[in-house]
Design a protein around this motif. Structure first.
Motif, PDB file in Angstrom:
ATOM      1  N   THR A  35       0.838  -1.219   0.000  1.00 47.88           N
ATOM      2  CA  THR A  35       0.000   0.000   0.000  1.00 47.88           C
ATOM      3  C   THR A  35       0.869   1.265   0.000  1.00 47.88           C
ATOM      4  O   THR A  35       0.613   2.214   0.739  1.00 47.88           O
ATOM      5  CB  THR A  35      -0.978   0.025   1.195  1.00 47.88           C
ATOM      6  N   GLY A  36       1.905   1.216  -0.829  1.00 45.62           N
ATOM      7  CA  GLY A  36       2.718   2.404  -1.044  1.00 45.62           C
ATOM      8  C   GLY A  36       3.804   2.661  -0.028  1.00 45.62           C
ATOM      9  O   GLY A  36       4.534   3.666  -0.141  1.00 45.62           O
ATOM     10  N   LYS A  37       3.966   1.790   0.967  1.00 43.96           N
ATOM     11  CA  LYS A  37       4.979   2.011   1.998  1.00 43.96           C
ATOM     12  C   LYS A  37       5.903   0.801   2.098  1.00 43.96           C
ATOM     13  O   LYS A  37       5.479  -0.333   1.888  1.00 43.96           O
ATOM     14  CB  LYS A  37       4.310   2.273   3.353  1.00 43.96           C
ATOM     15  N   LEU A  38       7.157   1.063   2.444  1.00 45.87           N
ATOM     16  CA  LEU A  38       8.117  -0.010   2.597  1.00 45.87           C
ATOM     17  C   LEU A  38       7.661  -0.954   3.711  1.00 45.87           C
ATOM     18  O   LEU A  38       7.431  -0.538   4.839  1.00 45.87           O
ATOM     19  CB  LEU A  38       9.505   0.558   2.924  1.00 45.87           C
ATOM     20  N   HIS A  39       7.539  -2.219   3.375  1.00 45.18           N
ATOM     21  CA  HIS A  39       7.034  -3.204   4.331  1.00 45.18           C
ATOM     22  C   HIS A  39       8.145  -4.080   4.904  1.00 45.18           C
ATOM     23  O   HIS A  39       8.195  -4.315   6.123  1.00 45.18           O
ATOM     24  CB  HIS A  39       5.992  -4.094   3.653  1.00 45.18           C
ATOM     25  N   ASP A 113      19.361  -1.084  -0.875  1.00 44.95           N
ATOM     26  CA  ASP A 113      19.155   0.364  -1.009  1.00 44.95           C
ATOM     27  C   ASP A 113      18.743   0.722  -2.433  1.00 44.95           C
ATOM     28  O   ASP A 113      17.877   1.592  -2.642  1.00 44.95           O
ATOM     29  CB  ASP A 113      20.430   1.125  -0.635  1.00 44.95           C
ATOM     30  N   GLN A 114      19.355   0.056  -3.403  1.00 46.05           N
ATOM     31  CA  GLN A 114      18.975   0.305  -4.797  1.00 46.05           C
ATOM     32  C   GLN A 114      17.539  -0.160  -5.058  1.00 46.05           C
ATOM     33  O   GLN A 114      16.782   0.515  -5.763  1.00 46.05           O
ATOM     34  CB  GLN A 114      19.940  -0.413  -5.738  1.00 46.05           C
ATOM     35  N   ALA A 115      17.182  -1.299  -4.485  1.00 48.92           N
ATOM     36  CA  ALA A 115      15.821  -1.806  -4.662  1.00 48.92           C
ATOM     37  C   ALA A 115      14.808  -0.876  -4.005  1.00 48.92           C
ATOM     38  O   ALA A 115      13.734  -0.607  -4.566  1.00 48.92           O
ATOM     39  CB  ALA A 115      15.710  -3.217  -4.083  1.00 48.92           C
ATOM     40  N   ILE A 116      15.119  -0.380  -2.837  1.00 45.71           N
ATOM     41  CA  ILE A 116      14.220   0.549  -2.142  1.00 45.71           C
ATOM     42  C   ILE A 116      14.043   1.823  -2.953  1.00 45.71           C
ATOM     43  O   ILE A 116      12.918   2.328  -3.104  1.00 45.71           O
ATOM     44  CB  ILE A 116      14.768   0.865  -0.734  1.00 45.71           C
ATOM     45  N   ASN A 122       8.955   4.049  -8.447  1.00 46.35           N
ATOM     46  CA  ASN A 122       7.759   3.484  -9.077  1.00 46.35           C
ATOM     47  C   ASN A 122       6.488   4.043  -8.449  1.00 46.35           C
ATOM     48  O   ASN A 122       5.535   4.435  -9.146  1.00 46.35           O
ATOM     49  CB  ASN A 122       7.737   1.967  -8.937  1.00 46.35           C
ATOM     50  N   ILE A 123       6.468   4.065  -7.134  1.00 49.19           N
ATOM     51  CA  ILE A 123       5.280   4.552  -6.422  1.00 49.19           C
ATOM     52  C   ILE A 123       5.054   6.030  -6.703  1.00 49.19           C
ATOM     53  O   ILE A 123       3.915   6.468  -6.944  1.00 49.19           O
ATOM     54  CB  ILE A 123       5.430   4.285  -4.911  1.00 49.19           C
ATOM     55  N   GLY A 124       6.129   6.815  -6.723  1.00 48.61           N
ATOM     56  CA  GLY A 124       6.004   8.242  -7.019  1.00 48.61           C
ATOM     57  C   GLY A 124       5.460   8.487  -8.418  1.00 48.61           C
ATOM     58  O   GLY A 124       4.608   9.361  -8.626  1.00 48.61           O
ATOM     59  N   THR A 125       5.935   7.698  -9.385  1.00 49.43           N
ATOM     60  CA  THR A 125       5.455   7.845 -10.764  1.00 49.43           C
ATOM     61  C   THR A 125       3.975   7.548 -10.874  1.00 49.43           C
ATOM     62  O   THR A 125       3.211   8.292 -11.504  1.00 49.43           O
ATOM     63  CB  THR A 125       6.242   6.905 -11.700  1.00 49.43           C
ATOM     64  N   LEU A 126       3.540   6.435 -10.257  1.00 50.89           N
ATOM     65  CA  LEU A 126       2.149   6.028 -10.391  1.00 50.89           C
ATOM     66  C   LEU A 126       1.209   6.871  -9.544  1.00 50.89           C
ATOM     67  O   LEU A 126       0.007   6.952  -9.837  1.00 50.89           O
ATOM     68  CB  LEU A 126       2.005   4.548 -10.048  1.00 50.89           C
ATOM     69  N   LYS A 132      -5.353   6.890  -7.724  1.00 53.92           N
ATOM     70  CA  LYS A 132      -6.231   6.138  -6.836  1.00 53.92           C
ATOM     71  C   LYS A 132      -5.731   4.725  -6.534  1.00 53.92           C
ATOM     72  O   LYS A 132      -6.303   4.030  -5.689  1.00 53.92           O
ATOM     73  CB  LYS A 132      -7.634   6.064  -7.433  1.00 53.92           C
ATOM     74  N   LEU A 133      -4.685   4.304  -7.213  1.00 52.93           N
ATOM     75  CA  LEU A 133      -4.185   2.949  -6.994  1.00 52.93           C
ATOM     76  C   LEU A 133      -3.459   2.826  -5.658  1.00 52.93           C
ATOM     77  O   LEU A 133      -2.599   3.634  -5.330  1.00 52.93           O
ATOM     78  CB  LEU A 133      -3.222   2.551  -8.115  1.00 52.93           C
ATOM     79  N   LYS A 134      -3.807   1.805  -4.906  1.00 52.44           N
ATOM     80  CA  LYS A 134      -3.043   1.432  -3.716  1.00 52.44           C
ATOM     81  C   LYS A 134      -2.027   0.386  -4.162  1.00 52.44           C
ATOM     82  O   LYS A 134      -2.391  -0.713  -4.583  1.00 52.44           O
ATOM     83  CB  LYS A 134      -3.966   0.888  -2.636  1.00 52.44           C
ATOM     84  N   LEU A 135      -0.747   0.722  -4.058  1.00 51.04           N
ATOM     85  CA  LEU A 135       0.286  -0.019  -4.766  1.00 51.04           C
ATOM     86  C   LEU A 135       1.091  -0.960  -3.878  1.00 51.04           C
ATOM     87  O   LEU A 135       1.465  -0.615  -2.752  1.00 51.04           O
ATOM     88  CB  LEU A 135       1.245   0.967  -5.438  1.00 51.04           C
ATOM     89  N   ASP A 136       1.362  -2.142  -4.428  1.00 53.59           N
ATOM     90  CA  ASP A 136       2.331  -3.076  -3.865  1.00 53.59           C
ATOM     91  C   ASP A 136       3.460  -3.230  -4.875  1.00 53.59           C
ATOM     92  O   ASP A 136       3.212  -3.392  -6.077  1.00 53.59           O
ATOM     93  CB  ASP A 136       1.706  -4.447  -3.606  1.00 53.59           C
ATOM     94  N   VAL A 137       4.684  -3.175  -4.385  1.00 54.18           N
ATOM     95  CA  VAL A 137       5.857  -3.330  -5.242  1.00 54.18           C
ATOM     96  C   VAL A 137       6.789  -4.355  -4.612  1.00 54.18           C
ATOM     97  O   VAL A 137       7.036  -4.307  -3.404  1.00 54.18           O
ATOM     98  CB  VAL A 137       6.611  -1.994  -5.428  1.00 54.18           C
ATOM     99  N   THR A 138       7.290  -5.275  -5.428  1.00 57.87           N
ATOM    100  CA  THR A 138       8.262  -6.261  -4.945  1.00 57.87           C
ATOM    101  C   THR A 138       9.440  -6.322  -5.905  1.00 57.87           C
ATOM    102  O   THR A 138       9.262  -6.477  -7.112  1.00 57.87           O
ATOM    103  CB  THR A 138       7.646  -7.660  -4.819  1.00 57.87           C
ATOM    104  N   LEU A 139      10.633  -6.179  -5.353  1.00 62.18           N
ATOM    105  CA  LEU A 139      11.864  -6.406  -6.102  1.00 62.18           C
ATOM    106  C   LEU A 139      12.633  -7.509  -5.381  1.00 62.18           C
ATOM    107  O   LEU A 139      12.790  -7.464  -4.159  1.00 62.18           O
ATOM    108  CB  LEU A 139      12.713  -5.141  -6.196  1.00 62.18           C
TER     109      LEU A 139
END
Length: 439
Positions: A35-39, A113-116, A122-126, A132-139
């Motif tokens: 949801t847009g935050k580092l987990h 650190d590079q992945a973060i 990505n989150i900033g762009t979207l 309105k998207l609640k985003l999950d990102v995984t690297l």
């Protein structure tokens, strides 16, 4: 690891006819945003060793992650041979290896650190393009060493790297809940965040307007994202284990015209930096390209050692497993030869139809027989050659073999490596009359 493997093989001498050891040592670094935050940021390391033996003509097997208990590993494998399956094979010796590009040294230096930083970007762009998207990102990066040795003199090892980058989002739209996502997976460090976010933003925009379809038959395009459903069924059908059980609809049909003449499918374990690639299969057999369908004609099945022996065939180098399981046949990378059509042109040629990007519940179908019935999780109505809006509460059904033989119109001229319940290098596929159940 070599010392452990040599020790295990030496402990097997005199107790069994032959023995084989496979070992994996790997480390992974998953970085997750929810949801847009580092987990979470994790660093994981694992080691595992599997021992397969043949004693009095039967197969025994045991595995461990505790390398201090090698005696127990051997004892368990030897004991299990007493009630194991009859062996229809011998362990392989050395073979002429085909070099496969499966390791990218750049990943050794790729940091959390590079992945973060990439995830935040990505989150900033979207947030700007799809607010309105609640985003999950995984690297995720992974580095693995694989070792295989047996009592026949085989002693091989290779390194394999992995990198995946996925983004998914959920939003409430005028057409209900929307889930969109995209990603890349392979053995190479690829920085394609701009492409991934760009695609998600477009899918998001096109989904803002609702569209409806009526029950009936209409043209459907399976995008490269959705085409995995087709090739999953094909992969099951050419699996030698299913053929040996006479469960595959392709049993006994080598040399017959099964699919449209436009379709040529090759299993390619040397496809550069694909997740299914490797120089050896998981039994130490050298891998090689294998044509499965040539212009729609069925040419081959994929076999591991045991299944091939039971069928009176030779292994095709498709023994697949991890350290904790016995091998079974499995495709590496199914590569579908592209067609000549542009995706934009395929859309333009449809007066009224659908393009599908994802399914819900497709895995519950009888895909082994080619049958599927699934809800369209993400799809769009095409009207007069243009995307008209997102469809919802629509089900699609059919038989993969019938569709790929009788209903297929064209393949797109581009391919994408899609990793979804397998590894597929696929174009988009257009069909003329597919069963649709809508409101």
């Amino acid at each position: 690891m070599k010392n452990f493997i040599d020790t295990v093989l030496s402990k097997c001498r005199g107790r069994v006819q032959s023995a084989e050891v496979i070992a994996f040592h790997g480390q992974s670094m998953p970085v997750e945003f929810r949801t847009g935050k580092l987990h979470s940021v994790e660093h994981k390391e694992s080691t595992g060793l599997g021992l397969r033996v043949i004693k009095e003509g039967r197969i025994g097997f045991s595995s461990t992650t505790d390398l201090s208990k090698l005696d127990q590993l051997v004892d368990n494998a030897v004991a299990s041979a007493g009630f194991g399956q009859k062996a229809f094979f011998e362990f392989p010796g050395k073979c002429a290896v085909r070099r496969a590009k499966v390791y990218d040294p750049k990943l050794e230096k790729y940091t959390s650190d590079q992945a973060i930083a990439e995830g935040k970007k990505n989150i900033g762009t979207l947030k700007q393009k799809a607010p309105k998207l609640k985003l999950d990102v995984t690297l995720r990066k992974g580095l693995t060493e694989v070792y295989i040795a047996n009592s026949k003199g085989l002693d091989v090892a290779y390194q394999k790297s992995g990198f995946s980058h996925s983004i998914s989002g959920m939003a409430v739209t005028p057409n209900g809940l929307l889930y969109v996502g995209d990603g890349r997976s392979g053995c190479q460090l690829t920085r394609e965040g701009a492409k991934i976010t760009g695609k998600i933003a477009k899918l998001y925009r096109d989904a803002q307007k609702p569209a409806t379809v009526a029950t009936g038959k209409m043209p459907v395009i399976f995008s490269t994202d959705a085409a995995y459903l087709l090739w999953m069924a094909i992969g099951m059908g050419v699996n030698g284990k299913q053929v040996q059980k006479k469960a595959s609809p392709l049993t006994g049909k080598i040399g017959q015209q099964i699919l449209n003449k436009k379709i040529t499918i090759t299993d390619d374990p040397g496809y550069e930096y694909a997740v299914g690639s490797s120089p050896y299969d998981d039994e130490g057999v050298c891998t090689a390209k294998l044509k499965l369908f040539d212009k729609g004609v069925l040419k081959n099945f994929v076999y591991d050692l045991q299944t091939a022996g039971m069928m009176g065939e030779k292994s095709t180098g498709h023994g697949s497993r991890d350290f904790s399981s016995l091998p079974s046949p499995g495709a590496s990378n199914l590569v579908i030869k592209p067609g000549t059509a542009k995706l934009a042109g395929m859309i333009k040629d449809i007066k009224s139809g659908i393009i599908v990007y994802d399914f819900l519940g497709a895995g519950q179908s009888n895909l082994l027989a080619g049958d599927f019935s699934a809800n369209i999780a993400l799809g769009y109505k095409i009207e007069n050659g243009k995307i008209a809006g997102r469809v919802k509460d629509v089900m699609i059904s059919g038989n993969v073999y019938d569709m790929l033989r009788d209903q297929m119109v064209e393949l797109s001229d581009d391919q994408e490596l899609v990793v979804s319940r397998g590894s597929f290098v696929t174009p988009a596929v257009m069909f003329k009359d597919v069963n649709i159940a809508g409101k």
